[in-house]
Write a protein that holds these residues in place. Sequence first.
Motif, PDB file in Angstrom:
ATOM      1  N   MET A  88      32.637  63.926 -42.231  1.00  0.00           N
ATOM      2  CA  MET A  88      32.683  62.911 -41.480  1.00  0.00           C
ATOM      3  C   MET A  88      34.052  61.771 -41.945  1.00  0.00           C
ATOM      4  O   MET A  88      33.716  60.733 -40.531  1.00  0.00           O
ATOM      5  N   ASP A  89      34.105  61.566 -43.052  1.00  0.00           N
ATOM      6  CA  ASP A  89      35.401  60.420 -42.755  1.00  0.00           C
ATOM      7  C   ASP A  89      35.550  60.044 -42.168  1.00  0.00           C
ATOM      8  O   ASP A  89      35.903  58.593 -42.035  1.00  0.00           O
ATOM      9  N   THR A  90      36.840  60.878 -41.583  1.00  0.00           N
ATOM     10  CA  THR A  90      37.642  60.072 -40.646  1.00  0.00           C
ATOM     11  C   THR A  90      37.669  60.705 -39.890  1.00  0.00           C
ATOM     12  O   THR A  90      38.242  61.369 -38.667  1.00  0.00           O
ATOM     13  N   ALA A 148      25.348  64.317 -46.368  1.00  0.00           N
ATOM     14  CA  ALA A 148      24.624  63.765 -44.781  1.00  0.00           C
ATOM     15  C   ALA A 148      24.440  61.676 -44.525  1.00  0.00           C
ATOM     16  O   ALA A 148      24.927  61.333 -43.711  1.00  0.00           O
ATOM     17  N   GLY A 149      23.948  61.300 -45.818  1.00  0.00           N
ATOM     18  CA  GLY A 149      23.534  59.774 -45.470  1.00  0.00           C
ATOM     19  C   GLY A 149      24.780  58.817 -45.630  1.00  0.00           C
ATOM     20  O   GLY A 149      24.761  57.734 -44.915  1.00  0.00           O
ATOM     21  N   TYR A 150      26.461  59.219 -45.930  1.00  0.00           N
ATOM     22  CA  TYR A 150      27.429  58.877 -46.008  1.00  0.00           C
ATOM     23  C   TYR A 150      28.039  58.792 -44.557  1.00  0.00           C
ATOM     24  O   TYR A 150      28.398  57.827 -44.197  1.00  0.00           O
ATOM     25  N   SER A 151      27.895  60.141 -44.238  1.00  0.00           N
ATOM     26  CA  SER A 151      28.163  59.585 -42.250  1.00  0.00           C
ATOM     27  C   SER A 151      27.371  58.809 -42.088  1.00  0.00           C
ATOM     28  O   SER A 151      28.028  58.371 -41.074  1.00  0.00           O
ATOM     29  N   ILE A 152      26.233  59.437 -41.865  1.00  0.00           N
ATOM     30  CA  ILE A 152      25.279  58.412 -41.529  1.00  0.00           C
ATOM     31  C   ILE A 152      26.481  56.881 -41.636  1.00  0.00           C
ATOM     32  O   ILE A 152      26.007  56.104 -40.460  1.00  0.00           O
ATOM     33  N   ASP A 153      26.241  56.421 -42.691  1.00  0.00           N
ATOM     34  CA  ASP A 153      26.170  54.679 -42.718  1.00  0.00           C
ATOM     35  C   ASP A 153      27.388  54.715 -41.797  1.00  0.00           C
ATOM     36  O   ASP A 153      28.186  53.226 -41.596  1.00  0.00           O
TER      37      ASP A 153
END
Length: 319
Positions: A211-213, A294-299
């Motif tokens: 979900m980076d962009t 997943a954690g990165y996408s949430i943040d």
Amino acid sequence: MRGGLLILLSLLSANGTSAGIEPYHLIAGAVPPDKGPDGNTVVLDAPAGLIVFDTGRHPEHAKAILDYAKRRHRPIAAIVNSHWHLDHITGNWDIRQAYPHVAIYASGALEGALATFLKKSREQTEQALADPKTPPAQRDQYERAIAVVDHPDRIRPNHIIGKSGRMTIAGRTLDVHFARFAATEGDVWLYDPRTRVAIVGDLVVGLVPFMDTACPDGWSKALDQIAAIPFTTLIPGHGDPMNRADFLAWRTAYNHFVSCGRSTAEKNICSDGWQRDAAKFIDAAHRDYVRAAAGYSIDMRLRSSPEAQQRYCKPLKAS
Ligand SMILES: [Zn+2]
């Protein structure tokens, strides 16, 4: 009669018009834990040559595409890029060197990315290269990223896709779909009504949505559009081909993950929920990778400021 039939069948397969040619050829992209992934490449046969959907990141992946074309004694006539992430377009460079007249179809979203996201990631890449602790495997991919970002003509499309419709690419008719503000500002996916195969790039990634962009709601709409198509096989941007039931399960997992990420639930609950809902698509070797992503996408996309959440729901422009 029998001999005649055999001759007819062998003639048909030699011409590539019968079951002698597979409906698609998948060159699976690697997702190694210690360096950047390669997107899946799907090769289709067309009257004018081969159509290559996505070209990977690393030189080994590009070589596998070129070797396949050589084995088949067919030129690469066209490339279709699902989106501008470098794990899907860097190999355009290798293919363009081997086939200078190759037609490259993609959305126009690369330009905004070059002025923003890729410009910034180039700076970070430069810093990583200056750090002696950066391992050699990663250095190669960073140098390659800088080489294409500094010389975008190596990877740039020469046919811009800005709407959905039936198109003829390299002489073959395909349904080309354009999804605006989904995994990127402009995602392209293909459907072949004849074989009922959908090739969707990173709109579906078995392990975890990258979900980076992403514009999460636009992405969800794109998944609904895919669901409305009567495909029987779907090739995701990373991971194994899916049947319809797999895809529908993945879509449900995606929508749950987005709503959990936006709720006040603990981050671990959302990450565990994803891993449970998408368990079928996650192998043991990638569990930590999936948890981190997943954690990165949430943040970054689901729990950041309202402005950051909407950053990729409008055109990318240099500020
Ligand atoms: Zn990807």
